[in-house]
Design a protein around this motif. Structure first.
Motif, PDB file in Angstrom:
ATOM      1  N   GLN A  39      -5.626   4.872 -13.615  1.00 44.60           N
ATOM      2  CA  GLN A  39      -6.415   3.772 -14.142  1.00 44.60           C
ATOM      3  C   GLN A  39      -6.663   2.768 -13.020  1.00 44.60           C
ATOM      4  N   GLY A  40      -7.743   2.000 -13.157  1.00 44.49           N
ATOM      5  CA  GLY A  40      -8.078   1.016 -12.137  1.00 44.49           C
ATOM      6  C   GLY A  40      -9.271   1.454 -11.316  1.00 44.49           C
ATOM      7  N   PRO A  41      -9.494   0.825 -10.161  1.00 42.09           N
ATOM      8  CA  PRO A  41     -10.621   1.194  -9.302  1.00 42.09           C
ATOM      9  C   PRO A  41     -10.613   2.683  -8.965  1.00 42.09           C
ATOM     10  N   LEU A  62       0.255   6.374  -7.121  1.00 48.73           N
ATOM     11  CA  LEU A  62      -0.968   5.575  -6.990  1.00 48.73           C
ATOM     12  C   LEU A  62      -1.788   5.564  -8.276  1.00 48.73           C
ATOM     13  N   GLU A  63      -1.492   6.485  -9.187  1.00 47.93           N
ATOM     14  CA  GLU A  63      -2.245   6.552 -10.439  1.00 47.93           C
ATOM     15  C   GLU A  63      -1.972   5.350 -11.342  1.00 47.93           C
ATOM     16  N   LYS A  64      -0.925   4.573 -11.030  1.00 51.32           N
ATOM     17  CA  LYS A  64      -0.647   3.341 -11.770  1.00 51.32           C
ATOM     18  C   LYS A  64      -1.640   2.234 -11.416  1.00 51.32           C
ATOM     19  N   TYR A  65      -2.287   2.385 -10.263  1.00 53.38           N
ATOM     20  CA  TYR A  65      -3.145   1.325  -9.744  1.00 53.38           C
ATOM     21  C   TYR A  65      -4.599   1.741  -9.570  1.00 53.38           C
ATOM     22  N   PHE A 291       4.330   4.619   1.902  1.00 57.55           N
ATOM     23  CA  PHE A 291       2.940   5.075   1.808  1.00 57.55           C
ATOM     24  C   PHE A 291       2.242   4.394   0.633  1.00 57.55           C
ATOM     25  N   THR A 292       2.874   4.419  -0.520  1.00 58.43           N
ATOM     26  CA  THR A 292       2.279   3.823  -1.711  1.00 58.43           C
ATOM     27  C   THR A 292       2.065   2.328  -1.528  1.00 58.43           C
ATOM     28  N   ALA A 293       3.068   1.651  -0.978  1.00 63.64           N
ATOM     29  CA  ALA A 293       2.965   0.209  -0.780  1.00 63.64           C
ATOM     30  C   ALA A 293       1.800  -0.148   0.137  1.00 63.64           C
ATOM     31  N   ALA A 294       1.595   0.636   1.186  1.00 65.61           N
ATOM     32  CA  ALA A 294       0.508   0.352   2.124  1.00 65.61           C
ATOM     33  C   ALA A 294      -0.854   0.482   1.439  1.00 65.61           C
ATOM     34  N   VAL A 295      -1.015   1.541   0.636  1.00 67.03           N
ATOM     35  CA  VAL A 295      -2.298   1.750  -0.043  1.00 67.03           C
ATOM     36  C   VAL A 295      -2.531   0.666  -1.090  1.00 67.03           C
ATOM     37  N   VAL A 296      -1.508   0.356  -1.875  1.00 66.23           N
ATOM     38  CA  VAL A 296      -1.658  -0.642  -2.936  1.00 66.23           C
ATOM     39  C   VAL A 296      -1.974  -2.014  -2.345  1.00 66.23           C
ATOM     40  N   GLU A 297      -1.286  -2.395  -1.284  1.00 66.96           N
ATOM     41  CA  GLU A 297      -1.554  -3.686  -0.646  1.00 66.96           C
ATOM     42  C   GLU A 297      -2.985  -3.748  -0.108  1.00 66.96           C
TER      43      GLU A 297
END
Length: 308
Positions: A39-41, A62-65, A291-297
């Motif tokens: 969900q999300g962009p 990443l599917e959370k964001y 990895f996830t933190a970098a993409v989400v940020e």
């Protein structure tokens, strides 16, 4: 482009429990398969290869964001083959854009891993108005002899780093047999699979550690005998890619080593860099939280500031 839409429902309304369903769009008579989750962009996800199936690049964190749109690139997975063998970066981009149209999104992020990063860069040059940003994950701005020669040196360094591991020696031996002495020919799906299985340990900073943590890692592959060689170099055009970009690289990536990531970061006007110090080519497995933190940020920053 002959594109037939089979499902035009906006991605934000796709429920999570349908993520296992394959969707198909037809482009110039060729089947392009993709799957949607999250969900999300919207974020297009293009795996490496060429010919590597997308299974290894599922990114549930990443599917959370993000609404992750996992491509099965033509010539791999459940998608069709190109009869003319023209698997150029621009051709892959046409199929990616057809998927973007099919999910009903005007723009999206484009996460390209390895060979998929080549496609993401080309898409950024050809169709920047369709992008919110690009995530260039363990990739390089060129494909061909120079990249292979660099990888050969990095493979030798990998073998030296693990002198007591038989799988490291075997990876080096098979790499040289295919890419240097050419005493072993990758000619069909079976030989391609054997080749990838043999060199796979070199794709990790510490293969044994990663497999102990996440389980056995495997890649499935397809070799299209009609695939034409592609020489591609975007280094003189990196400065034209002005969309927000995140460059992610593993310190021990042998196939797309860090120097190419630093080159892309330096040349692209709107780029940031994340180096994963304990990863090779599969940071989403080796250092998944980082990895996830970098993409989400990155996504949160772009969404907050708006497209540059």
């Amino acid at each position: 482009m002959d594109a037939t839409n089979h499902n035009s429902k906006p991605p934000s309304s796709v429920p999570r429990d349908r993520s296992s369903e394959a969707r198909t769009v037809t482009v110039d008579g060729v089947r392009q398969v993709y799957r949607v989750a999250g969900q999300g962009p919207v974020c297009l996800v293009h795996p490496g290869g060429p010919g590597v199936h997308p299974d290894y690049l599922r990114l549930p964190s990443l599917e959370k964001y993000l609404t992750m749109v996992y491509l099965h690139p033509v010539g791999s997975g459940d998608s069709g083959l190109l009869s003319d063998g023209d698997y150029s970066m621009s051709r892959y981009g046409r199929f990616a854009e057809a998927v973007l149209d099919d999910v009903g999104a005007t723009t999206a992020y484009f996460l390209g891993h390895s060979h998929g990063g080549f496609v993401a860069l080309q898409f950024g040059m050809n169709r920047p108005e369709r992008l919110d940003g690009v995530i260039l994950y363990d990739t390089a701005p060129l494909n061909g002899g120079e990249l292979r020669e660099t990888a050969t040196k990095e493979m030798a360094a990998f073998v030296e780093r693990w002198p007591n591991r038989p799988e490291a020696a075997e990876a080096g031996r098979v790499w040289d047999a295919v890419n240097v002495s050419q005493t072993f020919k990758v000619a069909d799906n079976e030989s391609y699979q054997r080749y990838m299985n043999a060199i796979l340990p070199a794709y990790f900073a510490d293969y044994r550690k990663t497999t102990q943590q996440v389980g056995q890692v495997g890649l499935r592959v397809t070799l299209d005998p009609n695939r034409l060689p592609v020489r591609w170099d975007a280094r003189d055009r990196l400065g034209t890619i002005n969309v927000p970009a995140l460059v992610i690289v593993g310190t021990y990536d042998f196939i797309c080593p860090p120097r190419f990531a630093y080159e892309m970061h330096a040349e692209m006007p709107n780029a940031r860099l994340c180096e994963l110090r304990e990863s090779g080519h599969f940071g989403h497995l080796e250092e998944s939280e980082q990895f996830t933190a970098a993409v989400v940020e990155f996504v949160h920053t772009v969404e907050k500031d708006g497209r540059a």
